[in-house]
Design a protein around this motif. Structure first.
Motif, PDB file in Angstrom:
ATOM      1  N   HIS A   1      27.695  52.158  37.512  1.00 25.90           N
ATOM      2  CA  HIS A   1      27.861  51.034  36.884  1.00 25.90           C
ATOM      3  C   HIS A   1      29.309  51.080  36.418  1.00 25.90           C
ATOM      4  O   HIS A   1      29.215  51.104  35.423  1.00 25.90           O
ATOM      5  CB  HIS A   1      26.462  50.341  36.667  1.00 25.90           C
ATOM      6  N   THR A   2      29.496  50.106  36.639  1.00 24.24           N
ATOM      7  CA  THR A   2      31.283  49.538  35.758  1.00 24.24           C
ATOM      8  C   THR A   2      31.139  47.727  35.908  1.00 24.24           C
ATOM      9  O   THR A   2      31.572  47.074  36.781  1.00 24.24           O
ATOM     10  CB  THR A   2      32.173  49.874  36.358  1.00 24.24           C
ATOM     11  N   VAL A   3      31.933  47.045  34.375  1.00 28.50           N
ATOM     12  CA  VAL A   3      32.050  45.891  34.180  1.00 28.50           C
ATOM     13  C   VAL A   3      33.007  45.528  33.444  1.00 28.50           C
ATOM     14  O   VAL A   3      33.209  46.445  32.776  1.00 28.50           O
ATOM     15  CB  VAL A   3      30.494  44.982  33.176  1.00 28.50           C
ATOM     16  N   PHE A   4      34.297  45.213  34.070  1.00 32.97           N
ATOM     17  CA  PHE A   4      35.183  45.011  33.571  1.00 32.97           C
ATOM     18  C   PHE A   4      35.445  43.326  33.058  1.00 32.97           C
ATOM     19  O   PHE A   4      35.659  42.505  33.833  1.00 32.97           O
ATOM     20  CB  PHE A   4      36.627  45.325  34.344  1.00 32.97           C
ATOM     21  N   ALA A   5      35.294  43.067  31.527  1.00 33.62           N
ATOM     22  CA  ALA A   5      35.400  42.410  31.372  1.00 33.62           C
ATOM     23  C   ALA A   5      37.308  41.706  30.622  1.00 33.62           C
ATOM     24  O   ALA A   5      37.873  42.809  30.156  1.00 33.62           O
ATOM     25  CB  ALA A   5      34.760  41.777  29.882  1.00 33.62           C
ATOM     26  N   VAL A   6      37.894  41.052  31.028  1.00 37.69           N
ATOM     27  CA  VAL A   6      38.900  40.257  30.580  1.00 37.69           C
ATOM     28  C   VAL A   6      38.581  39.320  29.911  1.00 37.69           C
ATOM     29  O   VAL A   6      37.914  37.994  30.430  1.00 37.69           O
ATOM     30  CB  VAL A   6      39.754  40.196  31.908  1.00 37.69           C
TER      31      VAL A   6
ATOM     32  N   GLY B   1      29.398  50.895  30.940  1.00 44.16           N
ATOM     33  CA  GLY B   1      29.379  51.774  32.172  1.00 44.16           C
ATOM     34  C   GLY B   1      28.001  51.227  32.544  1.00 44.16           C
ATOM     35  O   GLY B   1      26.756  50.751  31.863  1.00 44.16           O
ATOM     36  N   MET B   2      26.855  53.148  32.858  1.00 48.14           N
ATOM     37  CA  MET B   2      25.793  53.175  32.746  1.00 48.14           C
ATOM     38  C   MET B   2      25.203  52.597  31.588  1.00 48.14           C
ATOM     39  O   MET B   2      23.806  52.369  31.516  1.00 48.14           O
ATOM     40  CB  MET B   2      25.777  54.364  33.865  1.00 48.14           C
ATOM     41  N   GLU B   3      25.722  52.868  29.858  1.00 48.71           N
ATOM     42  CA  GLU B   3      25.071  52.822  29.026  1.00 48.71           C
ATOM     43  C   GLU B   3      24.618  51.515  28.802  1.00 48.71           C
ATOM     44  O   GLU B   3      23.857  51.213  28.136  1.00 48.71           O
ATOM     45  CB  GLU B   3      25.940  53.436  27.958  1.00 48.71           C
TER      46      GLU B   3
ATOM     47  N   TYR C   1      34.136  41.476  35.883  1.00 52.76           N
ATOM     48  CA  TYR C   1      34.057  42.273  37.868  1.00 52.76           C
ATOM     49  C   TYR C   1      33.528  43.501  37.403  1.00 52.76           C
ATOM     50  O   TYR C   1      33.493  44.271  37.000  1.00 52.76           O
ATOM     51  CB  TYR C   1      35.918  42.939  38.009  1.00 52.76           C
ATOM     52  N   ILE C   2      32.361  43.214  38.559  1.00 52.56           N
ATOM     53  CA  ILE C   2      31.143  44.202  38.241  1.00 52.56           C
ATOM     54  C   ILE C   2      31.219  44.883  39.224  1.00 52.56           C
ATOM     55  O   ILE C   2      31.200  44.197  40.792  1.00 52.56           O
ATOM     56  CB  ILE C   2      29.807  42.728  38.158  1.00 52.56           C
ATOM     57  N   SER C   3      31.640  45.960  39.390  1.00 51.20           N
ATOM     58  CA  SER C   3      30.420  47.325  40.947  1.00 51.20           C
ATOM     59  C   SER C   3      29.950  48.119  40.292  1.00 51.20           C
ATOM     60  O   SER C   3      29.806  48.431  39.398  1.00 51.20           O
ATOM     61  CB  SER C   3      32.416  47.850  40.839  1.00 51.20           C
TER      62      SER C   3
END
Length: 155
Positions: free
Chosen positions: A87-92, A107-109, A69-71
């Motif tokens: 920037h956020t990436v939530f991985a399941v 996130g941004m890193e 889920y990328i934002s």
């Protein structure tokens, strides 16, 4: 008359300041912290995650099943290119049975900034100048051994 000039100057200054503000734009998944934190390893499966978070932005194609889920949030100043401010990436991560194994958030890193080196693409081979491009084939077309008709090659 002086107050009209002052009011016009203030209105012009207000328009100039308003025109210099940046534009914020959201792209991708809209993160709801309550819903993201409700996804629990060992409890949820693919159906419950899709029911809670909706369709993922991307799914892994190879290896362990992972839904992403990328934002991103971008800001753009007038006459400039947009830049990523958040920037956020939530991985399941799922097991083979479709149950949630773990979740991860970055996130941004993890954002890579790529700046092109120049306006030209480097290629293999020798560098040729304009005159070599223009006159480089003179004498080679129809030369003996080139296999062109009338080149004197074998019959």
């Amino acid at each position: 008359m002086g107050s009209i000039v002052r009011m016009a100057a203030l209105a012009g200054l207000g328009l100039a300041v308003a025109g210099c503000s940046s534009i914020t734009n959201h792209r991708g998944y809209i993160v709801d912290e309550t819903l993201v934190q409700s996804v629990q390893p060992g409890i949820d499966n693919q159906q419950s995650v899709q029911g809670t978070l909706g369709q993922p932005t991307m799914k892994s194609q190879f290896g362990q099943p992972v839904w992403y889920y990328i934002s991103s949030q971008t800001e753009q100043a007038p006459f400039r290119q947009p830049t990523i401010s958040q920037h956020t990436v939530f991985a399941v991560y799922f097991d083979e049975a479709g149950n949630v194994v773990s979740t991860d958030r970055s996130g941004m890193e993890q954002v890579a900034r790529i700046d092109p080196e120049s306006d030209t693409t480097p290629t293999l081979g020798r560098e040729r100048g304009f005159l070599e491009d223009l006159f480089g084939n003179i004498g080679t077309v129809g030369a003996p051994g080139a296999g062109a008709p009338g080149a004197g090659g074998g019959r």
